[in-house]
Motif scaffolding. Structure first.
Motif, PDB file in Angstrom:
ATOM      1  N   ARG A 152       0.836  -1.202   0.000  1.00 32.00           N
ATOM      2  CA  ARG A 152       0.000   0.000   0.000  1.00 32.00           C
ATOM      3  C   ARG A 152       0.869   1.251   0.000  1.00 32.00           C
ATOM      4  O   ARG A 152       1.975   1.258   0.552  1.00 32.00           O
ATOM      5  CB  ARG A 152      -0.890   0.041   1.243  1.00 32.00           C
ATOM      6  CG  ARG A 152      -1.889  -1.109   1.341  1.00 32.00           C
ATOM      7  CD  ARG A 152      -2.566  -1.131   2.703  1.00 32.00           C
ATOM      8  NE  ARG A 152      -1.589  -1.288   3.766  1.00 32.00           N
ATOM      9  CZ  ARG A 152      -1.484  -0.472   4.818  1.00 32.00           C
ATOM     10  NH1 ARG A 152      -2.311   0.546   4.959  1.00 32.00           N
ATOM     11  NH2 ARG A 152      -0.585  -0.700   5.746  1.00 32.00           N
ATOM     12  N   GLY A 153       0.346   2.318  -0.611  1.00 39.13           N
ATOM     13  CA  GLY A 153       1.090   3.563  -0.670  1.00 39.13           C
ATOM     14  C   GLY A 153       0.201   4.782  -0.521  1.00 39.13           C
ATOM     15  O   GLY A 153      -0.926   4.826  -1.038  1.00 39.13           O
ATOM     16  N   LEU A 154       0.710   5.787   0.171  1.00 37.40           N
ATOM     17  CA  LEU A 154       0.000   7.055   0.354  1.00 37.40           C
ATOM     18  C   LEU A 154       0.343   8.005  -0.783  1.00 37.40           C
ATOM     19  O   LEU A 154       1.504   8.152  -1.155  1.00 37.40           O
ATOM     20  CB  LEU A 154       0.414   7.692   1.683  1.00 37.40           C
ATOM     21  CG  LEU A 154      -0.139   9.091   1.973  1.00 37.40           C
ATOM     22  CD1 LEU A 154      -1.645   9.031   2.224  1.00 37.40           C
ATOM     23  CD2 LEU A 154       0.580   9.723   3.167  1.00 37.40           C
TER      24      LEU A 154
ATOM     25  N   PHE B  46       5.129   2.707   0.672  1.00 32.54           N
ATOM     26  CA  PHE B  46       5.257   3.413  -0.596  1.00 32.54           C
ATOM     27  C   PHE B  46       4.702   4.819  -0.421  1.00 32.54           C
ATOM     28  O   PHE B  46       3.700   5.010   0.262  1.00 32.54           O
ATOM     29  CB  PHE B  46       4.469   2.674  -1.684  1.00 32.54           C
ATOM     30  CG  PHE B  46       4.786   3.090  -3.097  1.00 32.54           C
ATOM     31  CD1 PHE B  46       5.812   2.490  -3.798  1.00 32.54           C
ATOM     32  CD2 PHE B  46       4.027   4.066  -3.728  1.00 32.54           C
ATOM     33  CE1 PHE B  46       6.092   2.857  -5.116  1.00 32.54           C
ATOM     34  CE2 PHE B  46       4.294   4.446  -5.027  1.00 32.54           C
ATOM     35  CZ  PHE B  46       5.328   3.833  -5.736  1.00 32.54           C
ATOM     36  N   LEU B  47       5.380   5.802  -1.036  1.00 35.74           N
ATOM     37  CA  LEU B  47       4.915   7.184  -1.041  1.00 35.74           C
ATOM     38  C   LEU B  47       4.892   7.688  -2.472  1.00 35.74           C
ATOM     39  O   LEU B  47       5.907   7.679  -3.166  1.00 35.74           O
ATOM     40  CB  LEU B  47       5.831   8.073  -0.201  1.00 35.74           C
ATOM     41  CG  LEU B  47       5.517   9.585  -0.220  1.00 35.74           C
ATOM     42  CD1 LEU B  47       4.141   9.869   0.378  1.00 35.74           C
ATOM     43  CD2 LEU B  47       6.598  10.378   0.518  1.00 35.74           C
ATOM     44  N   SER B  48       3.717   8.124  -2.913  1.00 38.52           N
ATOM     45  CA  SER B  48       3.536   8.740  -4.222  1.00 38.52           C
ATOM     46  C   SER B  48       3.346  10.232  -3.980  1.00 38.52           C
ATOM     47  O   SER B  48       2.398  10.639  -3.311  1.00 38.52           O
ATOM     48  CB  SER B  48       2.299   8.142  -4.908  1.00 38.52           C
ATOM     49  OG  SER B  48       2.012   8.814  -6.110  1.00 38.52           O
ATOM     50  N   ILE B  49       4.236  11.039  -4.521  1.00 30.45           N
ATOM     51  CA  ILE B  49       4.250  12.454  -4.143  1.00 30.45           C
ATOM     52  C   ILE B  49       4.436  13.337  -5.369  1.00 30.45           C
ATOM     53  O   ILE B  49       5.165  12.987  -6.304  1.00 30.45           O
ATOM     54  CB  ILE B  49       5.365  12.719  -3.097  1.00 30.45           C
ATOM     55  CG1 ILE B  49       5.295  14.142  -2.546  1.00 30.45           C
ATOM     56  CG2 ILE B  49       6.747  12.395  -3.655  1.00 30.45           C
ATOM     57  CD1 ILE B  49       6.170  14.359  -1.318  1.00 30.45           C
TER      58      ILE B  49
ATOM     59  N   VAL C 215      11.174   2.555   2.077  1.00 28.54           N
ATOM     60  CA  VAL C 215       9.888   2.985   1.527  1.00 28.54           C
ATOM     61  C   VAL C 215      10.072   3.358   0.060  1.00 28.54           C
ATOM     62  O   VAL C 215      10.925   4.176  -0.284  1.00 28.54           O
ATOM     63  CB  VAL C 215       9.322   4.185   2.304  1.00 28.54           C
ATOM     64  CG1 VAL C 215       8.045   4.711   1.657  1.00 28.54           C
ATOM     65  CG2 VAL C 215       9.062   3.797   3.755  1.00 28.54           C
ATOM     66  N   GLY C 216       9.272   2.747  -0.816  1.00 28.29           N
ATOM     67  CA  GLY C 216       9.312   3.100  -2.226  1.00 28.29           C
ATOM     68  C   GLY C 216       8.848   4.533  -2.432  1.00 28.29           C
ATOM     69  O   GLY C 216       7.991   5.036  -1.703  1.00 28.29           O
TER      70      GLY C 216
END
Length: 243
Positions: A160-162, A182-185, A203-204
């Motif tokens: 899971r990713g934020l 995971f972090l999508s930024i 963390v990806g």
């Protein structure tokens, strides 16, 4: 090259976003290893790949995705708005995209579920992933923290990713609190310090949406682990591989 190329909604710079045409075009490039897609539910509970909550921008239909059955939605034209050569492209189901990408491409699947707009979407999607043997080939991402928590409950094995796009706040702290990996930024929100911090903790990290060579190079110089999400994977290839 460590800064992996992620095709944003497929090769959406040249083909209509979130269509099989865009996905196939991205998959023709050997250096594209990930695609980012958006998933919602039809009124009758079918996971479909479309970004907007409304049909109006990217199809010849009108109204909300949530108010239309799959039998109706699959008849819409989702390509003509981009270019007449793409007329007849359809909104794909998630199942179709999984079948296309299996053993060929990994997927960042954004669940569009603000405020639990689609009750049960987490269970529906995780069960579909399991049925296709693809639970380990994706990351489920969302802006909505409740959605991410329900993904954990539905299937703890799925990564899971934020998704984060704010001038304020603590993305690293929120990722930790949610137990995400995971972090999508937004690329403009990413700093060298944050990139180093997240990478050191395994963390990806994906930066979106990056369409200029200058910004791609800046991110690559910032940290080798930053995945570069772009509408123009061809520019990524020109920038880093000279192809």
């Amino acid at each position: 090259m460590n800064n992996l190329c992620v095709a944003h909604r497929g090769f959406s710079g040249k083909a209509p976003e979130n269509t099989l045409a865009a996905f196939r075009m991205a998959m023709e490039l050997p250096y594209v290893t990930w695609m980012e897609i958006d998933v919602q539910l039809t009124r009758d509970g079918v996971p479909v790949v479309i970004h907007d909550y409304s049909l109006d921008r990217t199809t010849n239909g009108h109204g909300k995705v949530k108010d239309m059955d799959w039998s109706q939605m699959r008849r819409l034209d989702a390509g003509g708005w981009k270019n007449r050569s793409f007329r007849g492209e359809r909104i794909p189901s998630l199942e179709e995209v999984l079948e296309l990408s299996k053993e060929r491409m990994r997927l960042n699947i954004e669940l569009k579920n603000a405020g639990n707009l689609y009750p049960g979407i987490e269970k529906t999607v995780t069960q579909l992933l399991a049925s296709k043997g693809m639970s380990k080939d994706v990351v489920l991402t969302s802006f909505d923290t409740g959605t991410l928590q329900r993904c954990q409950e539905a299937d703890p094995a799925v990564r899971r990713g934020l998704i984060f796009d704010s001038r304020w706040g603590d993305p690293a702290g929120r990722v930790r609190e949610l137990g995400c990996s995971f972090l999508s930024i937004a690329f403009s929100r990413l700093t060298p310090g944050l990139a180093r911090f997240m990478s050191a903790r395994g963390v990806g990290l994906m930066a979106w949406t990056v369409n200029k060579a200058k910004e791609m190079r800046r991110l690559a110089d910032m940290h080798s682990d930053i995945m570069i999400c772009t509408n123009r994977p061809d520019i990524w290839g020109d920038t880093f591989l000279g192809v």
